[in-house]
Design a protein around this motif. Structure first.
Motif, PDB file in Angstrom:
ATOM      1  N   UNK A   1     -35.159  47.222 121.936  1.00 17.14           N
ATOM      2  CA  UNK A   1     -35.841  46.194 120.883  1.00 17.14           C
ATOM      3  C   UNK A   1     -36.842  47.288 120.166  1.00 17.14           C
ATOM      4  N   UNK A   2     -37.166  48.484 120.791  1.00 15.87           N
ATOM      5  CA  UNK A   2     -37.849  49.442 120.069  1.00 15.87           C
ATOM      6  C   UNK A   2     -37.235  49.952 118.861  1.00 15.87           C
ATOM      7  N   UNK A   3     -35.856  50.181 118.831  1.00 20.26           N
ATOM      8  CA  UNK A   3     -34.836  50.672 117.840  1.00 20.26           C
ATOM      9  C   UNK A   3     -35.114  49.710 116.545  1.00 20.26           C
ATOM     10  N   UNK A   4     -34.935  48.549 116.992  1.00 24.79           N
ATOM     11  CA  UNK A   4     -34.896  47.378 115.925  1.00 24.79           C
ATOM     12  C   UNK A   4     -36.204  47.166 115.215  1.00 24.79           C
ATOM     13  N   UNK A   5     -37.260  47.533 116.066  1.00 22.06           N
ATOM     14  CA  UNK A   5     -38.647  47.693 115.471  1.00 22.06           C
ATOM     15  C   UNK A   5     -38.891  48.746 114.584  1.00 22.06           C
ATOM     16  N   UNK A   7     -39.256  51.865 115.989  1.00 19.11           N
ATOM     17  CA  UNK A   7     -40.176  52.784 116.895  1.00 19.11           C
ATOM     18  C   UNK A   7     -39.376  53.966 117.293  1.00 19.11           C
ATOM     19  N   UNK A   8     -37.972  53.945 117.669  1.00 23.94           N
ATOM     20  CA  UNK A   8     -37.315  54.790 118.093  1.00 23.94           C
ATOM     21  C   UNK A   8     -35.948  54.737 117.386  1.00 23.94           C
ATOM     22  N   UNK A   9     -35.345  56.069 117.387  1.00 26.23           N
ATOM     23  CA  UNK A   9     -34.117  56.412 116.828  1.00 26.23           C
ATOM     24  C   UNK A   9     -32.904  55.866 117.423  1.00 26.23           C
ATOM     25  N   UNK A  10     -31.916  55.562 116.823  1.00 28.05           N
ATOM     26  CA  UNK A  10     -30.922  54.851 117.527  1.00 28.05           C
ATOM     27  C   UNK A  10     -30.396  55.865 118.342  1.00 28.05           C
TER      28      UNK A  10
END
Length: 155
Positions: A1-5, A7-10
């Motif tokens: 979910x952090x990737x979706x937001x 906040x982190x790279x794929x």
């Protein structure tokens, strides 16, 4: 979910999943269960919240054909398929497809098929790796025997 937001790279997401040891599929199951609880599962596969999110069969075929895969072992089998645009986390009962800005659960029948695809890709990659390893071993043996045969014997 952090990737979706954002906040982190794929690749950070993929790297974290790949680092889970093959005998600890329960960790992947927990992540998958948590994702499926957070993601809307009512919309059909391929539907999304942003324009162009719907993917037709030919696009899905290309996406799946371009996947890299990782599988976790029995008794907690799970799989990870990483395509050019999607990240799919799946076991034999549930699965989630993650794209940049969109995520969807998959029906049970699709989850089972995706799990089989994941295991097939992993087995195929292992077969290719084994064949390449044998070819390299054979080359090394041939080059060693050739170079040794060229050495003059000591009398």
């Amino acid at each position: 979910m952090a990737w979706q937001r954002g906040e982190v790279e794929r690749e950070a997401l993929i790297g974290a999943l790949v680092r889970v040891p093959r005998d600890q599929g329960h960790v992947v199951h927990e992540v998958l269960r948590d994702l499926c609880q957070r993601v809307t599962c009512a919309e059909p596969l391929g539907a999304g919240a942003h324009p162009g999110a719907h993917l037709d069969a030919s696009v899905w075929r290309e996406e799946l054909m371009g996947c890299r895969a990782r599988a976790w072992e029995y008794p907690e089998i799970a799989g990870l398929l990483v395509g050019p645009q999607v990240v799919i986390l799946v076991d034999s009962r549930e699965g989630v497809i993650l794209r940049d800005g969109a995520a969807r659960c998959v029906p049970r029948s699709v989850a089972g098929s995706l799990m089989l695809l994941c295991q097939t890709v992993v087995m195929a990659q292992s077969a290719v790796d084994a064949r390449e390893l044998e070819a390299l071993r054979s080359q090394r043996v041939n080059s060693t025997s050739t170079s040794l045969s060229e050495i003059e014997p000591v009398e």
